[in-house]
Design an enzyme around this catalytic site. Sequence first.
Site, PDB file in Angstrom:
ATOM      1  N   HIS A 162       0.826  -1.227   0.000  1.00  0.00           N
ATOM      2  CA  HIS A 162       0.000   0.000   0.000  1.00  0.00           C
ATOM      3  C   HIS A 162       0.856   1.272   0.000  1.00  0.00           C
ATOM      4  O   HIS A 162       0.320   2.367  -0.173  1.00  0.00           O
ATOM      5  CB  HIS A 162      -0.952   0.030   1.196  1.00  0.00           C
ATOM      6  N   ASP A 196      -2.229 -10.518  -2.404  1.00  0.00           N
ATOM      7  CA  ASP A 196      -2.843 -10.069  -1.151  1.00  0.00           C
ATOM      8  C   ASP A 196      -4.332  -9.792  -1.414  1.00  0.00           C
ATOM      9  O   ASP A 196      -4.721  -9.444  -2.533  1.00  0.00           O
ATOM     10  CB  ASP A 196      -2.134  -8.797  -0.664  1.00  0.00           C
ATOM     11  N   HIS A 198      -6.054  -7.324  -0.551  1.00  0.00           N
ATOM     12  CA  HIS A 198      -6.292  -5.909  -0.865  1.00  0.00           C
ATOM     13  C   HIS A 198      -5.516  -5.501  -2.119  1.00  0.00           C
ATOM     14  O   HIS A 198      -4.391  -5.965  -2.337  1.00  0.00           O
ATOM     15  CB  HIS A 198      -5.841  -5.022   0.309  1.00  0.00           C
ATOM     16  N   ASP A 285      -4.252 -12.916   3.740  1.00  0.00           N
ATOM     17  CA  ASP A 285      -5.594 -12.422   4.102  1.00  0.00           C
ATOM     18  C   ASP A 285      -6.649 -12.860   3.080  1.00  0.00           C
ATOM     19  O   ASP A 285      -7.828 -12.550   3.240  1.00  0.00           O
ATOM     20  CB  ASP A 285      -5.613 -10.896   4.336  1.00  0.00           C
TER      21      ASP A 285
HETATM   22  C1  SP5 Z   1      -0.997  -5.130   3.992  1.00  0.00           C
HETATM   23  C2  SP5 Z   1      -2.481  -5.174   4.234  1.00  0.00           C
HETATM   24  O1  SP5 Z   1      -3.086  -6.244   4.113  1.00  0.00           O
HETATM   25  N1  SP5 Z   1      -3.086  -4.051   4.654  1.00  0.00           N
HETATM   26  C3  SP5 Z   1      -4.486  -4.025   4.839  1.00  0.00           C
HETATM   27  C4  SP5 Z   1      -4.985  -2.781   5.497  1.00  0.00           C
HETATM   28  C5  SP5 Z   1      -6.469  -2.838   5.658  1.00  0.00           C
HETATM   29  N2  SP5 Z   1      -6.967  -1.759   6.439  1.00  0.00           N
HETATM   30  C6  SP5 Z   1      -8.409  -1.578   6.406  1.00  0.00           C
HETATM   31  C7  SP5 Z   1      -9.077  -2.439   7.392  1.00  0.00           C
HETATM   32  C8  SP5 Z   1     -10.590  -2.268   7.382  1.00  0.00           C
HETATM   33  C9  SP5 Z   1     -11.173  -3.319   8.241  1.00  0.00           C
HETATM   34  N3  SP5 Z   1     -12.594  -3.324   8.289  1.00  0.00           N
HETATM   35  C10 SP5 Z   1     -13.187  -4.524   8.872  1.00  0.00           C
HETATM   36  C11 SP5 Z   1     -13.030  -4.619  10.357  1.00  0.00           C
HETATM   37  C12 SP5 Z   1     -13.154  -6.068  10.804  1.00  0.00           C
HETATM   38  N4  SP5 Z   1     -13.627  -6.165  12.167  1.00  0.00           N
HETATM   39 ZN    ZN Z   2      -4.078  -7.185   2.622  1.00  0.00          ZN
END
Ligand code: SP5
Ligand code: ZN
Length: 344
Positions: A162, A196, A198, A285
């Site tokens: 990211h 990943d 994301h 993930d």
């Molecule tokens: C490297 C990587 O995988 N970074 C991911 C960052 C994600 N951040 C946003 C998280 C939003 C989570 N929303 C759901 C909450 C679950 N309880």
């Molecule tokens: Zn991720």
Amino acid sequence: MKIFYSPTHTKHHPPFEILDGGERSHSYEVPERVENILPLLKQQTWAEILEPVQFSLAPILAVHDEGYLEFLKTAFDLWTAGENNDEHVALIPATFPPGGMRRIPRSVLGKAGYYMMDLSAPIGAETYQAALQSANCALSGAAALVSGERSSFALCRPPGHHAGKTNCGGYCYLNNSSIAAHWLSRHSKVAILDIDYHAGNGTQEIFYERDDVLTISIHADPAEEYPYFAGYSDEVGKDRGEGTHLNIPLPFGTRDVSYVEALQQALAKVESFDPGFLVVSAGMDIYQDDPLGKFKITRAGIHQIGSEIAELQLPTLVVMEGGYDLESIAENFIALIENFNTPL
Ligand code: SP5
Ligand code: ZN
């Protein structure tokens, strides 16, 4: 297989993150993510665990902006100004520049808003040191490929995909995969495959206008999922780089069969690009039990993903990105990387 690990990552332990709705939560990006993988790796006869080589800043500055790097290095100390108290646990901003506004303020809080894309990359006292060692792990893995290794694995923490030229965010500070891929690109064309959950927005930005590094990301549809502002299928690269970026967004609930179909599309693109090296930005993930992911990929699916990628028969650096289920992260990474363990 050479595996690069630095204990310095444990110095980076974000005390909190701000989740959707402003909820102050424990950070999902914790030292146990890597510490849980080590013991299982040590049991594998093929795994050789090494400390990273200490590279200069040059390969990092070839990817990231100098002002951004200086900010990462100095922000915590400037913010605390020598006073260590409970209010100074980790720096996050409260103000972000609205679209198009690109002044760089003198204030460290202003700079934090300028250089951060969200509230998930707090800067603690030793975040910079940990990020440097994480990048050194990826660079060391790249160097192993140049020395003739078939594969290597970089246990990078904090993760990287990211992070853009001038931003941290999403637990990432330095884009480890991109730094390694750029370093490798002196030798031949390189492909980065980001699996990943994301979208790899930082990697997308860094190589968007280049035709010597192919970037592909398979991820949850950014119309519905973080990082929201990149990762769409109509983003294909620009100028010289047009046609050398591919996003494959997939819906929530994606299972092994449709994931592997998307992967095969990505692998066909890698094959026709004909790179000399492959860098895999690997986030576990995608796994069905991950607390931040909404895919339904099984352990067998992860093994198959590794096996399909390995069939490309390319020198491959696997770089750790996300994966937040501490129970399964070790077995998932082993299921992925054990496929790269036999010579080409
Ligand atoms: C490297 C990587 O995988 N970074 C991911 C960052 C994600 N951040 C946003 C998280 C939003 C989570 N929303 C759901 C909450 C679950 N309880
Ligand atoms: Zn991720």
